[in-house]
Design a protein around this motif. Structure first.
Motif, PDB file in Angstrom:
ATOM      1  N   UNK A   1      55.725  61.449 -60.462  1.00 24.16           N
ATOM      2  CA  UNK A   1      56.090  60.089 -60.846  1.00 24.16           C
ATOM      3  C   UNK A   1      56.351  59.247 -59.608  1.00 24.16           C
ATOM      4  N   UNK A   2      56.122  57.945 -59.776  1.00 24.50           N
ATOM      5  CA  UNK A   2      56.437  56.977 -58.726  1.00 24.50           C
ATOM      6  C   UNK A   2      56.974  55.729 -59.395  1.00 24.50           C
ATOM      7  N   UNK A   3      57.884  55.067 -58.723  1.00 23.62           N
ATOM      8  CA  UNK A   3      58.411  53.818 -59.258  1.00 23.62           C
ATOM      9  C   UNK A   3      59.686  54.020 -60.025  1.00 23.62           C
ATOM     10  N   UNK A   4      60.044  53.009 -60.788  1.00 20.11           N
ATOM     11  CA  UNK A   4      61.296  52.996 -61.529  1.00 20.11           C
ATOM     12  C   UNK A   4      61.985  51.667 -61.276  1.00 20.11           C
ATOM     13  N   UNK A   5      63.271  51.626 -61.512  1.00 20.93           N
ATOM     14  CA  UNK A   5      64.019  50.380 -61.345  1.00 20.93           C
ATOM     15  C   UNK A   5      63.976  49.870 -59.904  1.00 20.93           C
ATOM     16  N   UNK A   6      63.957  50.785 -58.943  1.00 23.37           N
ATOM     17  CA  UNK A   6      63.942  50.368 -57.530  1.00 23.37           C
ATOM     18  C   UNK A   6      62.572  49.902 -57.064  1.00 23.37           C
ATOM     19  N   UNK A   7      61.532  50.315 -57.757  1.00 16.08           N
ATOM     20  CA  UNK A   7      60.167  49.927 -57.380  1.00 16.08           C
ATOM     21  C   UNK A   7      59.314  49.776 -58.642  1.00 16.08           C
ATOM     22  N   UNK A   8      59.570  48.747 -59.441  1.00 13.43           N
ATOM     23  CA  UNK A   8      58.842  48.583 -60.696  1.00 13.43           C
ATOM     24  C   UNK A   8      57.367  48.238 -60.509  1.00 13.43           C
ATOM     25  N   UNK A   9      56.967  47.958 -59.305  1.00 20.11           N
ATOM     26  CA  UNK A   9      55.590  47.565 -58.992  1.00 20.11           C
ATOM     27  C   UNK A   9      54.703  48.760 -58.657  1.00 20.11           C
ATOM     28  N   UNK A  10      55.191  49.980 -58.781  1.00 17.77           N
ATOM     29  CA  UNK A  10      54.429  51.172 -58.379  1.00 17.77           C
ATOM     30  C   UNK A  10      53.084  51.259 -59.108  1.00 17.77           C
ATOM     31  N   UNK A  11      53.079  50.991 -60.400  1.00 16.14           N
ATOM     32  CA  UNK A  11      51.828  51.047 -61.159  1.00 16.14           C
ATOM     33  C   UNK A  11      50.816  50.026 -60.688  1.00 16.14           C
ATOM     34  N   UNK A  12      51.282  48.835 -60.361  1.00 18.71           N
ATOM     35  CA  UNK A  12      50.392  47.783 -59.866  1.00 18.71           C
ATOM     36  C   UNK A  12      49.805  48.194 -58.520  1.00 18.71           C
ATOM     37  N   UNK A  13      50.618  48.772 -57.656  1.00 18.41           N
ATOM     38  CA  UNK A  13      50.122  49.228 -56.356  1.00 18.41           C
ATOM     39  C   UNK A  13      49.063  50.309 -56.553  1.00 18.41           C
ATOM     40  N   UNK A  14      49.359  51.285 -57.403  1.00 22.45           N
ATOM     41  CA  UNK A  14      48.447  52.415 -57.587  1.00 22.45           C
ATOM     42  C   UNK A  14      47.156  52.015 -58.305  1.00 22.45           C
ATOM     43  N   UNK A  15      47.264  51.289 -59.416  1.00 21.31           N
ATOM     44  CA  UNK A  15      46.095  50.963 -60.239  1.00 21.31           C
ATOM     45  C   UNK A  15      45.484  49.600 -59.951  1.00 21.31           C
ATOM     46  N   UNK A  16      46.214  48.749 -59.248  1.00 21.53           N
ATOM     47  CA  UNK A  16      45.726  47.403 -58.963  1.00 21.53           C
ATOM     48  C   UNK A  16      45.963  46.462 -60.118  1.00 21.53           C
ATOM     49  N   UNK A  17      45.672  45.182 -59.875  1.00 22.73           N
ATOM     50  CA  UNK A  17      45.822  44.154 -60.892  1.00 22.73           C
ATOM     51  C   UNK A  17      44.734  43.127 -60.624  1.00 22.73           C
ATOM     52  N   UNK A  18      43.540  43.348 -61.176  1.00 22.98           N
ATOM     53  CA  UNK A  18      42.400  42.476 -60.894  1.00 22.98           C
ATOM     54  C   UNK A  18      42.669  41.001 -61.180  1.00 22.98           C
ATOM     55  N   UNK A  19      43.421  40.695 -62.229  1.00 25.11           N
ATOM     56  CA  UNK A  19      43.689  39.290 -62.565  1.00 25.11           C
ATOM     57  C   UNK A  19      44.480  38.584 -61.471  1.00 25.11           C
ATOM     58  N   UNK A  20      45.202  39.354 -60.668  1.00 26.61           N
ATOM     59  CA  UNK A  20      45.990  38.783 -59.569  1.00 26.61           C
ATOM     60  C   UNK A  20      45.386  39.108 -58.197  1.00 26.61           C
ATOM     61  N   UNK A  21      44.152  39.623 -58.234  1.00 24.62           N
ATOM     62  CA  UNK A  21      43.445  39.995 -56.996  1.00 24.62           C
ATOM     63  C   UNK A  21      44.216  41.022 -56.162  1.00 24.62           C
ATOM     64  N   UNK A  22      44.869  41.946 -56.841  1.00 24.96           N
ATOM     65  CA  UNK A  22      45.565  43.032 -56.146  1.00 24.96           C
ATOM     66  C   UNK A  22      44.695  44.281 -56.284  1.00 24.96           C
ATOM     67  N   UNK A  23      44.147  44.764 -55.170  1.00 27.46           N
ATOM     68  CA  UNK A  23      43.276  45.944 -55.245  1.00 27.46           C
ATOM     69  C   UNK A  23      44.081  47.219 -55.510  1.00 27.46           C
ATOM     70  N   UNK A  24      43.438  48.168 -56.116  1.00 29.31           N
ATOM     71  CA  UNK A  24      44.077  49.462 -56.373  1.00 29.31           C
ATOM     72  C   UNK A  24      44.225  50.233 -55.072  1.00 29.31           C
ATOM     73  N   UNK A  25      45.324  50.969 -54.971  1.00 26.47           N
ATOM     74  CA  UNK A  25      45.562  51.885 -53.862  1.00 26.47           C
ATOM     75  C   UNK A  25      46.011  53.199 -54.493  1.00 26.47           C
TER      76      UNK A  25
END
Length: 133
Positions: A77-101
């Motif tokens: 697991x990664x993320x949680x209350x301290x890093x709620x953006x973990x899923x966005x970092x890992x999978x990306x967010x094309x609508x916001x032009x955030x590439x997957x890592x």
């Protein structure tokens, strides 16, 4: 093949483990300690956690990486209350032009041989402890 069996294909090589679910059930019926299985799966998850290299801006995301303690599967697991953006970092967010890592997926691929070796050795040890070999 059941869902609990393992089927991995990478770089032209395919590894298939059939009967994993049946083996795990037989070990449980024979008295294999659930805690032993949880420890084995945790140690396998820890291999991936140690190999993961999340992007570092503040370093907070890397402090949230952890291995779970499932009795039939290794979970990372990664993320949680301290890093709620973990899923966005890992999978990306094309609508916001955030590439997957996909740092966890890459760590899994890099550690696959060690994971399979640890699973094989760990299950063999548990089978010997329960006199099932």
């Amino acid at each position: 093949m059941s869902r609990a069996d393992l089927d991995v294909a990478t770089d032209g090589t395919r590894v298939r483990v059939e009967g994993l679910r049946t083996t795990l059930r037989a070990m449980q019926k024979a008295g294999a300690a659930t805690e032993d299985m949880k420890e084995l799966m945790h140690s396998i998850g820890t291999l991936v956690v140690q190999a993961a290299t999340p992007p570092v801006l503040t370093g907070r995301l890397s402090t949230t990486l952890r291995a779970g303690r499932g009795k039939t599967k290794a979970v990372v697991r990664a993320g949680g209350a301290r890093a709620p953006y973990a899923g966005v970092i890992h999978y990306g967010w094309p609508a916001r032009n955030i590439p997957a890592n996909p740092f966890l997926t890459e760590a899994l691929q890099r550690t696959r041989p060690a994971i399979l070796r640890a699973l094989d050795e760990g299950l063999a040890d548990l089978l010997r402890e329960q006199d099932l070999t």
